[in-house]
Design a protein around this motif. Structure first.
Motif, PDB file in Angstrom:
ATOM      1  N   LYS A   1       8.872  -4.392  -4.392  1.00 32.63           N
ATOM      2  CA  LYS A   1       9.162  -5.722  -3.848  1.00 32.63           C
ATOM      3  C   LYS A   1       8.928  -6.807  -4.886  1.00 32.63           C
ATOM      4  O   LYS A   1       9.673  -7.784  -4.981  1.00 32.63           O
ATOM      5  CB  LYS A   1       8.283  -5.948  -2.607  1.00 32.63           C
ATOM      6  CG  LYS A   1       8.592  -7.223  -1.824  1.00 32.63           C
ATOM      7  CD  LYS A   1       7.765  -8.415  -2.245  1.00 32.63           C
ATOM      8  CE  LYS A   1       6.302  -8.232  -1.915  1.00 32.63           C
ATOM      9  NZ  LYS A   1       5.525  -9.466  -2.259  1.00 32.63           N
ATOM     10  N   ARG A   2       7.871  -6.632  -5.707  1.00 35.34           N
ATOM     11  CA  ARG A   2       7.533  -7.630  -6.726  1.00 35.34           C
ATOM     12  C   ARG A   2       8.392  -7.486  -7.982  1.00 35.34           C
ATOM     13  O   ARG A   2       8.326  -8.341  -8.863  1.00 35.34           O
ATOM     14  CB  ARG A   2       6.060  -7.502  -7.119  1.00 35.34           C
ATOM     15  CG  ARG A   2       5.083  -7.921  -6.041  1.00 35.34           C
ATOM     16  CD  ARG A   2       3.674  -8.007  -6.604  1.00 35.34           C
ATOM     17  NE  ARG A   2       3.190  -6.700  -7.041  1.00 35.34           N
ATOM     18  CZ  ARG A   2       2.439  -5.888  -6.304  1.00 35.34           C
ATOM     19  NH1 ARG A   2       2.111  -6.249  -5.058  1.00 35.34           N
ATOM     20  NH2 ARG A   2       2.039  -4.735  -6.766  1.00 35.34           N
TER      21      ARG A   2
ATOM     22  N   ASP B   1       1.677  -8.474   3.812  1.00 35.42           N
ATOM     23  CA  ASP B   1       2.776  -7.610   3.370  1.00 35.42           C
ATOM     24  C   ASP B   1       2.456  -6.132   3.553  1.00 35.42           C
ATOM     25  O   ASP B   1       3.306  -5.348   3.993  1.00 35.42           O
ATOM     26  CB  ASP B   1       3.096  -7.879   1.891  1.00 35.42           C
ATOM     27  CG  ASP B   1       3.769  -9.223   1.678  1.00 35.42           C
ATOM     28  OD1 ASP B   1       4.266  -9.793   2.672  1.00 35.42           O
ATOM     29  OD2 ASP B   1       3.794  -9.708   0.530  1.00 35.42           O
ATOM     30  N   ARG B   2       1.237  -5.743   3.208  1.00 31.07           N
ATOM     31  CA  ARG B   2       0.879  -4.326   3.315  1.00 31.07           C
ATOM     32  C   ARG B   2       0.944  -3.855   4.761  1.00 31.07           C
ATOM     33  O   ARG B   2       1.419  -2.745   5.046  1.00 31.07           O
ATOM     34  CB  ARG B   2      -0.509  -4.080   2.721  1.00 31.07           C
ATOM     35  CG  ARG B   2      -0.896  -2.597   2.672  1.00 31.07           C
ATOM     36  CD  ARG B   2      -2.208  -2.408   1.962  1.00 31.07           C
ATOM     37  NE  ARG B   2      -2.109  -2.616   0.520  1.00 31.07           N
ATOM     38  CZ  ARG B   2      -1.747  -1.686  -0.349  1.00 31.07           C
ATOM     39  NH1 ARG B   2      -1.437  -0.459   0.072  1.00 31.07           N
ATOM     40  NH2 ARG B   2      -1.692  -1.950  -1.636  1.00 31.07           N
TER      41      ARG B   2
ATOM     42  N   LEU C   1       5.229  -2.126  -2.425  1.00 32.40           N
ATOM     43  CA  LEU C   1       4.882  -3.497  -2.802  1.00 32.40           C
ATOM     44  C   LEU C   1       5.255  -3.772  -4.254  1.00 32.40           C
ATOM     45  O   LEU C   1       5.719  -4.871  -4.592  1.00 32.40           O
ATOM     46  CB  LEU C   1       3.385  -3.736  -2.589  1.00 32.40           C
ATOM     47  CG  LEU C   1       2.923  -3.877  -1.134  1.00 32.40           C
ATOM     48  CD1 LEU C   1       1.404  -3.844  -1.050  1.00 32.40           C
ATOM     49  CD2 LEU C   1       3.453  -5.179  -0.542  1.00 32.40           C
TER      50      LEU C   1
ATOM     51  N   THR D   1       0.840  -8.357  10.807  1.00 25.97           N
ATOM     52  CA  THR D   1       1.981  -8.070   9.930  1.00 25.97           C
ATOM     53  C   THR D   1       2.373  -9.263   9.061  1.00 25.97           C
ATOM     54  O   THR D   1       3.369  -9.190   8.329  1.00 25.97           O
ATOM     55  CB  THR D   1       3.199  -7.599  10.759  1.00 25.97           C
ATOM     56  OG1 THR D   1       3.480  -8.559  11.777  1.00 25.97           O
ATOM     57  CG2 THR D   1       2.936  -6.248  11.389  1.00 25.97           C
TER      58      THR D   1
ATOM     59  N   SER E   1      -2.974 -14.205  -3.061  1.00 23.17           N
ATOM     60  CA  SER E   1      -3.011 -13.783  -1.671  1.00 23.17           C
ATOM     61  C   SER E   1      -4.447 -13.509  -1.241  1.00 23.17           C
ATOM     62  O   SER E   1      -5.317 -13.217  -2.062  1.00 23.17           O
ATOM     63  CB  SER E   1      -2.170 -12.510  -1.488  1.00 23.17           C
ATOM     64  OG  SER E   1      -2.825 -11.397  -2.088  1.00 23.17           O
TER      65      SER E   1
END
Length: 411
Positions: free
Chosen positions: A105-106, A162-163, A102, A159, A64
């Motif tokens: 999420k991962r 992700d953060r 996060l 947006t 990313s």
């Protein structure tokens, strides 16, 4: 900006500390130069030296943009840190909450749920986040009360990151329902850090029982790994890779590493491909093998008395710290690689009665094929005396030469 102001106030009470600000231009915003100019004016008003740096970020499909920018930024910081310097950043409690969300999420394990650490070693100093227990609102309230101005990065509103999505869409809902959610998340991170410390202690003990060092490379015994439970084995493999500067492997990679590499049929040469290294099996041990080959100098490298002699730039060094530096003036001590040797060169190894060719000795010593070109041979006054970490040559009966206690350092 708030952190810098607080540090300047701290310095007034403790003037023996020096405060240095560092602005990094990532080249991602057309306003980046204006931001750096803004920082320079503010630092001048505080009588603080400002270091300005620019990094070049190459976008890739596998990483990313946020991760690439962070890596480039911290690499830039590490290049300017001197011994025992402390790098301070303005991370706060809301950043911690975002980081934990996060990680969830991962699908991260306990390592990811540690979140952001308040204090950790960094390069040749430490990285400290003194504002980690304060919320973004508290920091903004302080800035407004104290008259501290700041610049808002326009990308903070995007947006697609992700953060930022969590910051603008998720966190407000969570804090509306549970106002103390950020504080609770910080407590969770601290507990996970404590538990991870215990897990690392176990892994460190297992590593000491399972590892060997071959030519400066740390390997793992497959037999020792097989004696551990699956959970403990996976923990050790993660720790081993991280200890050697690699990223934590995924669960899938761990399965492949054990089932398809460590336990592969005899005669096969399986490997696990990682970003910049492969994990390979040889003679019952696991090796971390860099994808890029070692840079071999065109000619032998002569020792001049330094404790650490780099024989391949920033990758491989010979540790002379246990050798009297005065020997460098009494003898010519050279470090050679195989390509520097006479193909007909032979050596009589200590404890043997017959000389053998270097090729035969490397094979008999079970040096992995990919490491044979990286073996460092030591010559004293033109005479081969040892292959570091592999063998010592039998002393000459006619010429008295010093015996050196040497080892390799690889990075």
């Amino acid at each position: 900006m708030v952190l810098l102001r607080l540090l300047v106030q701290f310095q007034r009470d403790y003037p023996h500390y020096q405060v240095l600000a560092h602005n990094v231009n990532h080249g991602l915003s057309p306003h980046a130069e204006q931001w750096a100019d803004f920082c320079e004016v503010y630092c001048a008003s505080l009588n603080v030296q400002l270091l300005r740096s620019t990094v070049n970020i190459q976008k890739t499909s596998r990483n990313s943009l946020e991760a690439l920018a962070r890596e480039a930024r911290y690499q830039c910081f590490s290049q300017h840190l001197q011994a025992d310097d402390i790098l301070l950043t303005g991370h706060h409690q809301d950043d911690q909450l975002e980081t934990l969300l996060l990680a969830l999420k991962r699908g991260s394990g306990s390592t990811g749920l540690q979140g952001i650490r308040a204090i950790q070693p960094f390069h040749n100093g430490h990285l400290v986040r003194p504002l980690l227990n304060f919320s973004r609102k508290q920091i903004i309230d302080y800035a407004e009360t104290a008259g501290v101005k700041w610049v808002e990065d326009e990308s903070n509103q995007d947006t697609d990151f992700d953060r930022n999505f969590i910051r603008h869409q998720i966190t407000p809902l969570l804090t509306e329902r549970w106002p103390a959610i950020a504080s609770s998340a910080s407590r969770t991170a601290r507990l996970c850090q404590e538990q991870q410390g215990l897990v690392d202690e176990v892994a460190s003990q297992d590593l000491q029982q399972s590892m060997c060092v071959r030519l400066g490379t740390q390997t793992l015994s497959i037999a020792a790994l097989a004696d551990l439970s699956q959970a403990r084995r996976n923990n050790l493999l993660r720790y081993w890779l991280k200890f050697n500067g690699l990223d934590y492997p995924s669960s899938k990679q761990l399965t492949v590493l054990w089932q398809e590499v460590a336990l592969a049929e005899q005669g096969k040469q399986p490997c696990l491909q990682l970003a910049s290294n492969t994990i390979q099996r040889y003679q019952g041990e696991l090796y971390i093998v860099p994808v890029k080959p070692l840079i071999i100098p065109d000619s032998p490298v002569t020792w001049s008395g330094e404790p650490l002699l780099w024989v391949s730039p920033d990758k491989l060094a010979v540790d002379f710290s246990m050798v009297d530096a005065a020997l460098a003036k009494l003898h010519t001590i050279s470090c050679c690689f195989r390509q520097h040797l006479d193909p007909k060169l032979t050596c009589l190894v200590e404890g043997r009665s017959k000389s053998r060719s270097i090729k035969k000795l490397l094979q008999e010593s079970q040096v992995p094929t990919w490491q044979r070109e990286q073996v460092v041979f030591i010559f004293i006054d033109g005479q081969l005396v040892q292959a570091i970490g592999v063998w010592h040559c039998q002393p000459s009966p006619t010429k008295q030469l010093p015996k050196l206690n040497l080892s390799l350092r690889s990075i």
